[in-house]
Scaffold this motif. Structure first.
Motif, short mmCIF file in Angstrom:
data_model
loop_
_atom_site.label_atom_id
_atom_site.label_comp_id
_atom_site.label_asym_id
_atom_site.label_seq_id
_atom_site.Cartn_x
_atom_site.Cartn_y
_atom_site.Cartn_z
N GLN A 7 0.83 -1.21 0.00
CA GLN A 7 0.00 0.00 0.00
C GLN A 7 0.87 1.26 0.00
O GLN A 7 0.56 2.22 -0.71
N GLU A 8 1.94 1.26 0.76
CA GLU A 8 2.84 2.42 0.79
C GLU A 8 3.52 2.61 -0.56
O GLU A 8 3.63 3.73 -1.06
N GLU A 10 2.40 1.68 -3.48
CA GLU A 10 1.39 2.17 -4.42
C GLU A 10 1.11 3.65 -4.18
O GLU A 10 0.96 4.43 -5.13
N GLN A 11 1.04 4.05 -2.93
CA GLN A 11 0.78 5.45 -2.60
C GLN A 11 1.88 6.36 -3.15
O GLN A 11 1.60 7.40 -3.74
N ARG A 14 1.78 6.31 -7.10
CA ARG A 14 0.61 7.06 -7.60
C ARG A 14 0.84 8.57 -7.45
O ARG A 14 0.59 9.34 -8.38
N ASP A 77 -1.64 14.11 -1.63
CA ASP A 77 -1.11 12.77 -1.89
C ASP A 77 0.41 12.79 -1.99
O ASP A 77 1.10 11.92 -1.46
N ALA A 81 2.96 10.98 0.53
CA ALA A 81 3.95 10.03 0.03
C ALA A 81 5.34 10.37 0.55
O ALA A 81 6.09 9.48 0.98
#
Length: 130
Positions: A7-8, A10-11, A14, A77, A81
């Motif tokens: 998840q990290e 991907e964050q 993204r 975001d 990140a």
């Protein structure tokens, strides 16, 4: 390199790709998109090895953002990140900021120079990373 959850990772990916897409969107045009995509990819490929591993893997399609959507989502975001990376390794966080800024600038310069809209997009990213 620090260990990141899926998840990290991907964050972070993204947020970085959306920031680059935002600069590219500031200079619309079919052929410009190719030059800008290549410039962004080259900039990301130049990331230090630990960050390169974090930024690659998995496929994330950048989301096209209006300036309003960028302000509402991409900036937070991107900041989140950087926070994820900073919590694991402050040196990597600075390197991530440097890579994102370099990529944004190279995308802006990729097609017929830097337009005022592209410069504004780069400055918003710079401010988000400050």
């Amino acid at each position: 390199m620090a260990d990141y959850t899926e998840q990290e990772q991907e964050q972070v990916r993204r947020a970085v790709l959306n920031a680059i897409a935002y600069v590219s969107k500031a200079d619309p045009g079919f052929f410009a998109a190719f030059s800008e995509s290549a410039a962004g990819a080259r900039a990301l490929a130049a990331a230090p090895e630990g960050l390169l591993t974090l930024l690659t893997g998995g496929f994330i399609l950048p989301e096209a953002q209006s300036p309003e959507e960028f302000d509402a989502s991409v900036v937070p975001d991107l900041q989140a990140a950087v926070g994820v990376v900073a919590a694991k390794d402050p040196a990597d966080a600075q390197a991530l900021k440097d890579v994102v800024l370099a990529a944004a600038q190279q995308v802006a310069e990729a097609s017929k120079g830097v337009s005022p809209e592209e410069q504004q997009a780069v400055e918003k990213i710079r401010a988000a990373l400050a």
